[in-house]
Write a protein that holds these residues in place. Structure first.
Motif, PDB file in Angstrom:
ATOM      1  N   MET A 246       0.081 -58.751  10.345  1.00 15.44           N
ATOM      2  CA  MET A 246       1.074 -58.571   9.289  1.00 15.44           C
ATOM      3  C   MET A 246       0.408 -57.772   8.171  1.00 15.44           C
ATOM      4  SD  MET A 246       3.085 -62.179   9.289  1.00 15.44           S
ATOM      5  CE  MET A 246       1.748 -63.317   9.588  1.00 15.44           C
ATOM      6  N   ARG A 247       1.146 -56.825   7.617  1.00 10.46           N
ATOM      7  CA  ARG A 247       0.617 -55.893   6.609  1.00 10.46           C
ATOM      8  C   ARG A 247      -0.558 -55.095   7.154  1.00 10.46           C
ATOM      9  NH1 ARG A 247       2.131 -56.886   1.028  1.00 10.46           N
ATOM     10  NH2 ARG A 247       4.223 -57.730   1.212  1.00 10.46           N
TER      11      ARG A 247
ATOM     12  N   GLY B 227       4.908 -56.356  -7.049  1.00  7.47           N
ATOM     13  CA  GLY B 227       5.868 -56.503  -5.958  1.00  7.47           C
ATOM     14  C   GLY B 227       7.255 -56.103  -6.440  1.00  7.47           C
TER      15      GLY B 227
ATOM     16  N   ARG C 274      -0.940 -43.096  -1.370  1.00 10.71           N
ATOM     17  CA  ARG C 274      -0.296 -43.744  -2.515  1.00 10.71           C
ATOM     18  C   ARG C 274      -0.641 -43.090  -3.847  1.00 10.71           C
ATOM     19  NH1 ARG C 274       2.234 -46.013  -4.569  1.00 10.71           N
ATOM     20  NH2 ARG C 274       2.082 -48.246  -4.872  1.00 10.71           N
TER      21      ARG C 274
ATOM     22  N   SER D  59       8.847 -65.653   4.115  1.00  8.08           N
ATOM     23  CA  SER D  59       7.557 -66.052   3.558  1.00  8.08           C
ATOM     24  C   SER D  59       7.608 -67.293   2.681  1.00  8.08           C
ATOM     25  CB  SER D  59       6.963 -64.893   2.763  1.00  8.08           C
ATOM     26  OG  SER D  59       6.909 -63.751   3.585  1.00  8.08           O
ATOM     27  N   TRP D  60       8.641 -67.423   1.851  1.00  7.50           N
ATOM     28  CA  TRP D  60       8.606 -68.488   0.834  1.00  7.50           C
ATOM     29  C   TRP D  60       9.440 -69.719   1.191  1.00  7.50           C
ATOM     30  CZ3 TRP D  60       4.593 -66.239  -0.144  1.00  7.50           C
ATOM     31  CH2 TRP D  60       4.485 -64.935  -0.599  1.00  7.50           C
TER      32      TRP D  60
ATOM     33  N   GLY E 228      -1.550 -50.716   4.742  1.00  8.78           N
ATOM     34  CA  GLY E 228      -1.612 -51.116   3.333  1.00  8.78           C
ATOM     35  C   GLY E 228      -2.894 -50.689   2.648  1.00  8.78           C
TER      36      GLY E 228
ATOM     37  N   PHE F  18       6.857 -49.426   8.832  1.00  2.98           N
ATOM     38  CA  PHE F  18       6.441 -49.457   7.432  1.00  2.98           C
ATOM     39  C   PHE F  18       7.693 -49.432   6.553  1.00  2.98           C
ATOM     40  CE2 PHE F  18       5.139 -48.014   3.314  1.00  2.98           C
ATOM     41  CZ  PHE F  18       4.136 -48.930   3.062  1.00  2.98           C
TER      42      PHE F  18
ATOM     43  N   ILE G  79       4.321 -52.170  13.410  1.00  8.00           N
ATOM     44  CA  ILE G  79       5.425 -52.727  12.622  1.00  8.00           C
ATOM     45  C   ILE G  79       5.913 -51.639  11.681  1.00  8.00           C
ATOM     46  CG2 ILE G  79       3.777 -53.858  11.036  1.00  8.00           C
ATOM     47  CD1 ILE G  79       6.187 -55.980  10.655  1.00  8.00           C
TER      48      ILE G  79
HETATM   49  O1  1CP Z   1       2.332 -53.067   7.760  1.00  5.52           O
HETATM   50  C1  1CP Z   1       3.264 -53.864   7.529  1.00  5.52           C
HETATM   51  O2  1CP Z   1       3.157 -55.109   7.692  1.00  5.52           O
HETATM   52  C2  1CP Z   1       4.620 -53.335   7.140  1.00  5.52           C
HETATM   53  C3  1CP Z   1       4.817 -53.254   5.742  1.00  5.52           C
HETATM   54  C4  1CP Z   1       5.404 -54.364   4.886  1.00  5.52           C
HETATM   55  C5  1CP Z   1       6.027 -55.588   5.220  1.00  5.52           C
HETATM   56  C6  1CP Z   1       6.213 -56.225   6.575  1.00  5.52           C
HETATM   57  C7  1CP Z   1       5.472 -54.217   3.485  1.00  5.52           C
HETATM   58  C8  1CP Z   1       4.945 -53.058   2.717  1.00  5.52           C
HETATM   59  N1  1CP Z   1       6.162 -55.281   2.989  1.00  5.52           N
HETATM   60  C9  1CP Z   1       6.495 -56.145   4.002  1.00  5.52           C
HETATM   61  C10 1CP Z   1       7.258 -57.400   3.914  1.00  5.52           C
HETATM   62  C11 1CP Z   1       7.299 -58.116   2.623  1.00  5.52           C
HETATM   63  N2  1CP Z   1       7.516 -57.618   1.374  1.00  5.52           N
HETATM   64  C12 1CP Z   1       7.220 -59.531   2.507  1.00  5.52           C
HETATM   65  C13 1CP Z   1       7.079 -60.471   3.672  1.00  5.52           C
HETATM   66  C14 1CP Z   1       5.682 -60.543   4.175  1.00  5.52           C
HETATM   67  C15 1CP Z   1       4.684 -61.228   3.269  1.00  5.52           C
HETATM   68  O3  1CP Z   1       4.908 -62.400   2.906  1.00  5.52           O
HETATM   69  O4  1CP Z   1       3.663 -60.589   2.972  1.00  5.52           O
HETATM   70  C16 1CP Z   1       7.334 -59.871   1.166  1.00  5.52           C
HETATM   71  C17 1CP Z   1       7.281 -61.258   0.555  1.00  5.52           C
HETATM   72  C18 1CP Z   1       7.522 -58.661   0.439  1.00  5.52           C
HETATM   73  C19 1CP Z   1       7.717 -58.495  -1.003  1.00  5.52           C
HETATM   74  C20 1CP Z   1       6.607 -57.673  -1.589  1.00  5.52           C
HETATM   75  N3  1CP Z   1       6.560 -56.308  -1.523  1.00  5.52           N
HETATM   76  C21 1CP Z   1       5.423 -58.140  -2.192  1.00  5.52           C
HETATM   77  C22 1CP Z   1       5.052 -59.609  -2.446  1.00  5.52           C
HETATM   78  C23 1CP Z   1       5.296 -60.008  -3.872  1.00  5.52           C
HETATM   79  C24 1CP Z   1       5.092 -61.511  -4.099  1.00  5.52           C
HETATM   80  O5  1CP Z   1       6.105 -62.223  -4.291  1.00  5.52           O
HETATM   81  O6  1CP Z   1       3.932 -61.951  -4.062  1.00  5.52           O
HETATM   82  C25 1CP Z   1       4.646 -57.002  -2.506  1.00  5.52           C
HETATM   83  C26 1CP Z   1       3.303 -56.956  -3.167  1.00  5.52           C
HETATM   84  C27 1CP Z   1       5.384 -55.856  -2.076  1.00  5.52           C
HETATM   85  C28 1CP Z   1       4.960 -54.435  -2.133  1.00  5.52           C
HETATM   86  C29 1CP Z   1       4.471 -53.919  -0.826  1.00  5.52           C
HETATM   87  N4  1CP Z   1       5.222 -53.882   0.327  1.00  5.52           N
HETATM   88  C30 1CP Z   1       4.478 -53.315   1.346  1.00  5.52           C
HETATM   89  C31 1CP Z   1       3.190 -52.994   0.805  1.00  5.52           C
HETATM   90  C32 1CP Z   1       2.083 -52.349   1.602  1.00  5.52           C
HETATM   91  C33 1CP Z   1       3.194 -53.364  -0.552  1.00  5.52           C
HETATM   92  C34 1CP Z   1       2.052 -53.292  -1.579  1.00  5.52           C
HETATM   93  C35 1CP Z   1       1.239 -52.079  -1.628  1.00  5.52           C
HETATM   94  C36 1CP Z   1       1.730 -50.895  -2.396  1.00  5.52           C
HETATM   95  O7  1CP Z   1       2.288 -51.049  -3.500  1.00  5.52           O
HETATM   96  O8  1CP Z   1       1.414 -49.796  -1.927  1.00  5.52           O
END
Ligand code: 1CP
Length: 338
Positions: free
Chosen positions: A22-23, A91, A36, A202-203, A26, A70, A68
């Protein structure tokens, strides 16, 4: 195509245990960080060529058994009329949180023929480029609702839970809107070529068992029942949700993805015939390679006794070294043989 992942999803055993993370795309990747500097995260999502590149990078770099898409769980909410940004280091953040029935009445339905055509195009490109299955995904309705109601990331989900308990009609309407969106969006991704769908809830682990059962599970049931028509494996993932496992196991999903808090051997006894995905603590990847190796072996050992897809218990942390993940993939492939 390398079909280890899909075979494991169907409960079949193949040459070795499949692995993805997962992720896996990134900030831990220098190439991602470089992109980025030039583009916002949503620019990468909305440009099919860049999206394909970012999706393919970890597959080509790490040797994982699945890609997965993006994207982000917030992406399909844009066309509904939700005004949000993804802020670096925070986020998703909304311009106006949703708290009233009037806010919900203003939302549109997702129209797969018009909205998100860049997702369809990106999936086409990814499937052409890669010889591993592509996982499509959506957010779980509780997790999406938490961002919509709180207006951003949250610790306690106070407003979300207040509405869940105190405004049942509002909660029900929001859950219906989000469930319909998830069904449409997952259908779109599979029609475009995705081989599997994972729901990131997730939550949901922040809920008590009884709130989960009464206020969330019926919508998950509806979503996964509808997704059966897509004839692809369905995965459900929540963090810190050990207390919900028996309830989750009643869902029509093939795979349950769990975090690191409970060994897979114990999880397996609680969920019956489901395939398990997980569950190395992502923080372990910042330890030495011998620690990583030992912990990976332990996860593989606990996963035996049924089909297992190796993954982390949550997303890859930005401080992880690329080399640590590459090494982990090798260990899983070498030691995961049956
Ligand atoms: O490679 C992969 O897994 C695909 C990319 C992906 C996925 C599956 C991203 C890119 N986001 C997600 C899902 C996602 N987004 C979830 C579920 C998975 C998890 O729990 O990690 C959640 C809760 C989010 C919401 C979100 N988007 C957060 C979390 C905020 C919090 O409440 O703590 C964040 C930080 C983001 C931004 C984000 N989305 C994706 C990336 C790579 C990033 C951060 C990096 C950036 O800004 O470049």
């Amino acid at each position: 195509m390398n079909d280890r992942f899909l075979r494991a999803c169907r409960g079949e055993v193949s040459d070795t245990v499949p692995v993805w993370f997962m992720r896996q795309a990134g900030r831990y990747q220098p190439e991602y960080r470089a992109l980025r500097q030039r583009y916002g995260i949503l620019d990468l999502v909305e440009d099919p060529e860049l999206c394909c590149q970012v999706t393919a990078l970890p597959v080509e770099q790490l040797g994982v058994d699945a890609a997965i898409l993006f994207s982000d769980i917030m992406v399909p909410l844009g066309p509904l009329g939700i005004d949000y940004q993804i802020k670096a280091g925070i986020g998703p953040v909304l311009a106006r949180p949703l708290r009233r029935m009037a806010d919900l009445e203003a939302l549109r339905a997702l129209n797969p023929a018009h909205d998100l055509s860049y997702v369809t195009e990106a999936i086409g490109k990814i499937c052409q480029r890669l010889d591993v299955p592509l996982i499509g995904f959506a957010g779980g309705p509780f997790t999406l609702a938490s961002y919509l109601i709180e207006g951003g990331p949250s610790r306690q989900y106070q407003e979300t839970k207040r509405i869940l308990w105190s405004e049942p009609a509002l909660w029900q309407r929001l859950m219906e809107i989000l469930s319909d969106m998830v069904i449409t969006y997952a259908g779109m991704q599979v029609a475009a070529g995705a081989h599997c769908v994972q729901l990131f809830d997730s939550w949901a682990g922040s809920l008590s068992l009884s709130d989960f059962q009464r206020r969330v599970l019926p919508y998950l049931e509806k979503i996964f029942t509808a997704l059966a028509a897509l004839r692809v494996p369905r995965i459900y993932f929540a963090v810190g949700a050990g207390h919900l496992l028996e309830a989750v196991a009643t869902l029509p999903v093939e795979v349950i993805s769990v975090d690191w808090r409970e060994p897979l051997s114990q999880v397996r006894r609680r969920v019956g015939g489901k395939v398990l995905q997980g569950n190395l603590d992502p923080v372990i990847l910042t330890a030495s390679s011998s620690v990583i190796e030992g912990e990976a072996r332990a996860v593989l050992e606990q996963g035996r006794g049924g089909a297992h897809i190796f993954n982390l218990g949550h997303g890859v942390l930005p401080t992880t070294e690329v080399q640590a993940l590459r090494h982990l993939v090798e260990v899983v492939h070498q030691e995961g043989t049956w």
